[in-house]
Every structure is written in C-alpha cells, then in structure tokens.
Design an enzyme around this catalytic site. Structure first.
Site, PDB file in Angstrom:
ATOM      1  N   GLY A 135      82.614  86.948  38.102  1.00 27.58           N
ATOM      2  CA  GLY A 135      83.219  85.778  37.494  1.00 27.58           C
ATOM      3  C   GLY A 135      84.285  86.154  36.486  1.00 27.58           C
ATOM      4  CB  ALA A 136      85.058  84.726  33.166  1.00 28.67           C
ATOM      5  CB  SER A 171      83.020  88.380  42.488  1.00 22.82           C
ATOM      6  OG  SER A 171      83.899  88.784  43.516  1.00 22.82           O
ATOM      7  N   GLY A 229      87.208  84.523  45.237  1.00 16.47           N
ATOM      8  CA  GLY A 229      86.484  85.688  45.739  1.00 16.47           C
ATOM      9  C   GLY A 229      86.976  86.127  47.103  1.00 16.47           C
ATOM     10  CG  ASP A 230      86.702  83.415  50.120  1.00 14.56           C
ATOM     11  OD1 ASP A 230      85.627  84.043  50.171  1.00 14.56           O
ATOM     12  OD2 ASP A 230      86.771  82.177  50.067  1.00 14.56           O
ATOM     13  N   GLY A 242      85.035  89.999  35.513  1.00 17.83           N
ATOM     14  CA  GLY A 242      85.791  90.947  36.312  1.00 17.83           C
ATOM     15  C   GLY A 242      85.084  91.284  37.605  1.00 17.83           C
TER      16      GLY A 242
END
Length: 315
Positions: A222-223, A220, A251-252, A225
């Site tokens: 973040g913003a 992951s 994220g989960d 992608g």
C-alpha cells in the site's frame, strides 16, 4: 510479448463522487467505463508502455462484447474464449479524499468445456510469450487447483509465470513453483495465517511463501511501498505520492512494470514502484504511460526497514 490470463474479467464502471452518503442521492462528478480484471489491467499497462501483449479471457454476452471492443480500441490483442454466461459488471465509487468503494459481481459459471478451452488457448499462445501473467479471482466452476494446473502446463512449455491471486488458489499454485507471486499485504497475511504489522513481518511472510514454492515474491504494501524477496535477497521500494486520485489497478500496473523490466532484481522493483505510484495519480483505472512515470521520486534499497510500522497493518 507478455501474455495475460484473466479467468474472471469484468466491465468496470468508475464514478468519481464528492463523498458517499448512505441512503442519499449521490451525484457523480466524473464517469469512466473500462475493461476490467487484474490480467486485463496488466495488458492495458503493458500497452500503455508501448510493449506488445495478448490478453486471454473468457467473454460472454453484451458486457463481454463491450470489453472486447474497449480492448481493441486501446490496441490490445485479445484471444477470447467464448462462454455462455455474461461477463460480470463491476462498480467503483471514488471519493474526493481518495477512499474507494468497490462492488464486484461474482461473474459467470464456466462449464468443464469452457475451462478446458481456456487452458488450451493459453497453451496455444504460450510459445510467443516472454512472461505469462495469471491474475485475479477464479470464476464459479473453476476449482482452486485450476491455477496450479495452468502453472504446471506453462512450465512444461518452458514459459515463466507471474501469479497474482489469493486464498486457496494461491496456496495450491505454490506447489508448482510459480516464478513470481504478487500478493498485497492482506493477501500475504492471509497466506501465512497471521497479521502483519511491520515491514519485517512482511519480509518473513514472503520468505515463507518462498519456502512453500514461490521463486520470488513481489508484495504490495500500500502506501508504504513494495517489497521484493527472491533467492538473491530482499529489496524495499517506495515513491513519494503527493495526492492519490484512484488506486484501482495500481497493483496491476506495478506488476506490468516489473515484468517489462525483466521480472527480477532491484531494477524491476524500481519500475514496478514507478508504475504503481503513477497509477494512483490517475483517475479510475487509467494505466500510466512512460510520460506519467517519475523515476526521481522512487527509492529502492537492500537496507530493508524491517522495524517500520505499516501505515495499513494487514490482518
């Protein structure tokens, strides 16, 4: 069935606030109480998607009883491991501009008997699982090698393992070759011991984790992608999000989407991105349903933008 293992679950209280002023009285505009922990969130997301899941987690005291009640109310099967200490309680403060402040308690200390009972409970549930998602930090009493032991036992039983943890617990588990690991950018940088400034840096770091034993890496960013690197190559996925309400559990939710879609390849990455993008539009740690997903906003490509500078560089 997707089996989740959460060694350090929590009771999560999320307050929506206009802004934080240190030392001042802050009046919340919204409040939620949810069962928490990364594996618990994966189970909640799987259930929201209409799929079966069983959540294995140690539970103790009044907070643990409330976690069990909340999961039961959501239709989630629980395989509880009774422990002497109380389940931890966490607090999240979500500001109107999307900034999130979290206060996470350390959690109880598990005895040797409780640790073994946790492993035995996972073993008993493993034959019925298509995937086992082992997620989150380890509580006091569990050595960093505990996840490695769990991965080894699960593989011996023929199960596939998705691992979402960090630090020494992640590094030690890599030697047992988990089928997929899901670090965020900070955890990926920590694992390879250097900062990540571009998507290309993240690709190289993911390849290093594969060299250390991970069969696939779902990262992951973040913003920016998400990134998937496995034996077949690398893919980059992103989605347009107009407004972020809360990134708790995003994220989960992404990991749940990835496993629901089979846990490999660009199609699974696309569903992971769709789930993550939907989750950040929802309050607190609410998990998205199929109606919340917007696949039209998702892009997945094998033409990874390696030169793209990360909006949130990881150190």
């Amino acid at each position: 069935m997707i089996l989740t293992v959460t060694p350090n679950p929590s009771l999560d209280r999320t307050y929506e606030v206009p802004s934080l002023e240190r030392g001042e009285v802050v009046r919340a505009t919204g409040e939620r109480v949810d069962p928490g922990g990364k594996g618990v969130n994966v189970s909640r997301a799987v259930t929201a998607a209409g799929r079966r899941t069983v959540a294995v987690l140690p539970l103790g005291g009044a907070p643990g009883a409330l976690v069990a009640d909340l999961l039961d109310a959501q239709g989630i099967e629980v395989a509880p491991v009774p422990i002497a200490g109380p389940t931890r309680s966490n607090i999240a403060l979500a500001e109107a501009d999307g900034v999130l402040t979290k206060i996470n308690a350390p959690g109880p200390q598990l005895s040797a008997e409780e640790q073994e009972l946790l492993l035995e409970t996972v073993r008993a549930q493993s034959p019925y699982a298509s995937w086992i998602a082992c997620c989150g930090s380890l509580p006091r009493g569990l050595a960093p090698a505990w996840y490695a032991d769990l991965v080894a036992r699960a593989h011996a039983a023929g199960a596939r393992i998705a691992l979402d943890t960090s630090g020494p617990a992640l590094l030690q588990a890599l030697r047992e070759r988990p089928d997929v690991v899901k670090p965020n950018a900070e955890e990926l940088a920590e694992a390879v011991g250097r900062p990540l400034s571009t998507v290309g840096d993240a690709v190289k770091a993911a390849e290093e984790l594969r060299g250390m034993g991970a069969r696939a890496v779902l990262a992951s960013l973040g913003a920016d992608g998400q990134l998937l690197v496995d034996e077949a190559g690398a893919w980059f996925g992103s989605a347009r999000v107009d407004a972020v309400r809360s990134n708790v559990g995003a994220g989960d939710s992404s990991l749940a989407g990835f496993l629901i879609a089979g846990g490999s390849g660009p199609e699974a990455l696309g569903l992971a991105v769709a789930h993550g993008a939907a989750a950040v539009r929802l309050p607190g740690s609410v998990m998205p349903t199929p109606a919340d997903l917007d696949p039209a906003t998702v892009t997945v490509t094998a033409d990874v933008p390696t030169d793209r500078v990360l909006k949130e560089p990881a150190s």
